[in-house]
Motif scaffolding. Structure first.
Motif, PDB file in Angstrom:
ATOM      1  N   ASN A 227      12.914 144.513  22.557  1.00  0.00           N
ATOM      2  CA  ASN A 227      12.172 143.763  21.548  1.00  0.00           C
ATOM      3  C   ASN A 227      10.709 144.204  21.468  1.00  0.00           C
ATOM      4  OD1 ASN A 227      14.425 142.121  20.826  1.00  0.00           O
ATOM      5  ND2 ASN A 227      14.099 140.923  22.680  1.00  0.00           N
ATOM      6  N   SER A 228      10.039 144.249  22.616  1.00  0.00           N
ATOM      7  CA  SER A 228       8.624 144.650  22.627  1.00  0.00           C
ATOM      8  C   SER A 228       8.462 146.159  22.678  1.00  0.00           C
ATOM      9  CB  SER A 228       7.908 144.034  23.828  1.00  0.00           C
ATOM     10  OG  SER A 228       8.371 144.603  25.039  1.00  0.00           O
ATOM     11  N   ARG A 229       9.540 146.867  23.078  1.00  0.00           N
ATOM     12  CA  ARG A 229       9.523 148.322  23.249  1.00  0.00           C
ATOM     13  C   ARG A 229       8.463 148.759  24.247  1.00  0.00           C
ATOM     14  NH1 ARG A 229      10.743 148.744  16.826  1.00  0.00           N
ATOM     15  NH2 ARG A 229      12.961 148.300  17.027  1.00  0.00           N
ATOM     16  N   LEU A 230       8.348 147.966  25.312  1.00  0.00           N
ATOM     17  CA  LEU A 230       7.433 148.261  26.401  1.00  0.00           C
ATOM     18  C   LEU A 230       8.197 148.268  27.722  1.00  0.00           C
ATOM     19  CD1 LEU A 230       4.451 145.923  25.435  1.00  0.00           C
ATOM     20  CD2 LEU A 230       4.573 148.412  25.112  1.00  0.00           C
ATOM     21  N   VAL A 231       7.728 149.079  28.672  1.00  0.00           N
ATOM     22  CA  VAL A 231       8.303 149.069  30.019  1.00  0.00           C
ATOM     23  C   VAL A 231       7.830 147.818  30.735  1.00  0.00           C
ATOM     24  CG1 VAL A 231       8.364 150.246  32.245  1.00  0.00           C
ATOM     25  CG2 VAL A 231       8.447 151.581  30.131  1.00  0.00           C
ATOM     26  N   ILE A 232       8.788 147.008  31.205  1.00  0.00           N
ATOM     27  CA  ILE A 232       8.430 145.737  31.845  1.00  0.00           C
ATOM     28  C   ILE A 232       8.659 145.746  33.352  1.00  0.00           C
ATOM     29  CG2 ILE A 232       8.831 144.389  29.756  1.00  0.00           C
ATOM     30  CD1 ILE A 232      11.561 143.615  30.889  1.00  0.00           C
TER      31      ILE A 232
END
Length: 286
Positions: free
Chosen positions: A159-164
């Motif tokens: 969804n955010s297209r970020l590495v979490i």
């Protein structure tokens, strides 16, 4: 890759994409001119295939192939903004997103498979991770990316297209597969001669096991059965660390396929195969 009555194979150095009939392993059709053919992903209804570039490619590519499986013709090349190495692919069938890892540019490009358009927003991994393989969680919320340069499993939010999150692994993590429930992620560690198990509980991920065996040498491809009971792993054995009981004249170092019991997380069987085993797919039974 496999779908319905057929399975499909890429021959990278020969530049071919081949359609086989499952019932008798006969060749149905062959497409030539697939430069540095790599991974295959098939859409929801089995009418189209996406073919990336081989991980050993020496060229900088900005496209992958879209193939019509009914006519067995190249429909078009799908282009990305930057030239690099588009190799690893993962398909979210429900949402229609195809994720394509660009190892050179540390990006994950996204294609909308419903309209065959490249989406402008990408996963920009920023650091020099060299993402080579990836897989999508069954719910489509997470993308799991193996990063060779950092020896990590990158966990990205779809969804955010970020590495979490990042999970430290053994050296040279390659193929990755996920259980149908989404709570187990398996990674083939080529440099570590092992399969590493990451367990997801709620929104937390932890490495919970490292599965090894004397016959596992340079694990590469990996897949899981539809009932989550067995994990299949190819071992390239390019360094010849695994020495079989019998050698065949004029043959190189053989490869093996490891069959892991996913319940006990132990090796249950080893099958010796020909040289340089790489990609693998387990038929998904409905």
């Amino acid at each position: 890759a496999e779908y319905g009555a057929y399975y499909y194979v890429t021959l990278s150095s020969a530049g071919k994409f081949i359609k086989y009939r499952k019932s008798d392993n006969s060749v149905v059709a062959v497409i030539s001119g697939i430069n540095d053919a790599g991974i295959i992903k098939i859409n929801r209804d089995g009418t189209k295939a996406y073919v990336s570039r081989a991980s050993t490619s020496q060229y900088l590519y900005n496209s992958i192939y879209l193939i019509n499986l009914n006519t067995m013709t190249i429909q078009k090349e799908m282009t990305f903004p930057a030239a690099g190495l588009p190799h690893g692919m993962a398909l979210d069938i429900t949402r229609g997103y195809l994720y394509v890892a660009d190892a050179i540019n540390n990006l994950v490009n996204i294609i909308n498979t419903f309209n065959e358009q490249v989406i402008d927003v990408r996963f920009d991994l920023v650091n020099d991770f060299y993402p080579l393989f990836l897989e999508v969680s069954p719910d489509g919320n997470y993308v799991y990316i193996t990063a060779i340069n950092s020896n990590q499993l990158l966990i990205a939010s779809a969804n955010s297209r970020l590495v979490i999150d990042k999970i430290n692994l053994l050296s040279y993590p390659m193929g990755v597969t996920v259980s149908s429930t989404g709570d187990k992620i398996y990674v083939a560690s080529s440099g570590g001669d092992a399969v590493e198990v990451i367990t997801k509980v709620s929104d937390w991920w932890n490495k919970t096991n490292t599965i090894t065996h004397p016959t596992m040498s340079m694990p590469f491809g990996i897949d899981i059965t539809s009932d989550d009971r067995y994990v299949y792993v190819t071992n390239q054995n390019l360094d010849g660390d695994f020495i079989p009981a019998y050698r065949v004249k004029e043959e190189g170092d053989i490869s093996t396929v490891t069959i892991i019991n996913a319940v006990t997380e132990t090796v249950e069987k080893i099958i010796e195969v020909e040289e340089n085993a790489a990609g693998i797919v387990v038929e998904k039974l409905k």
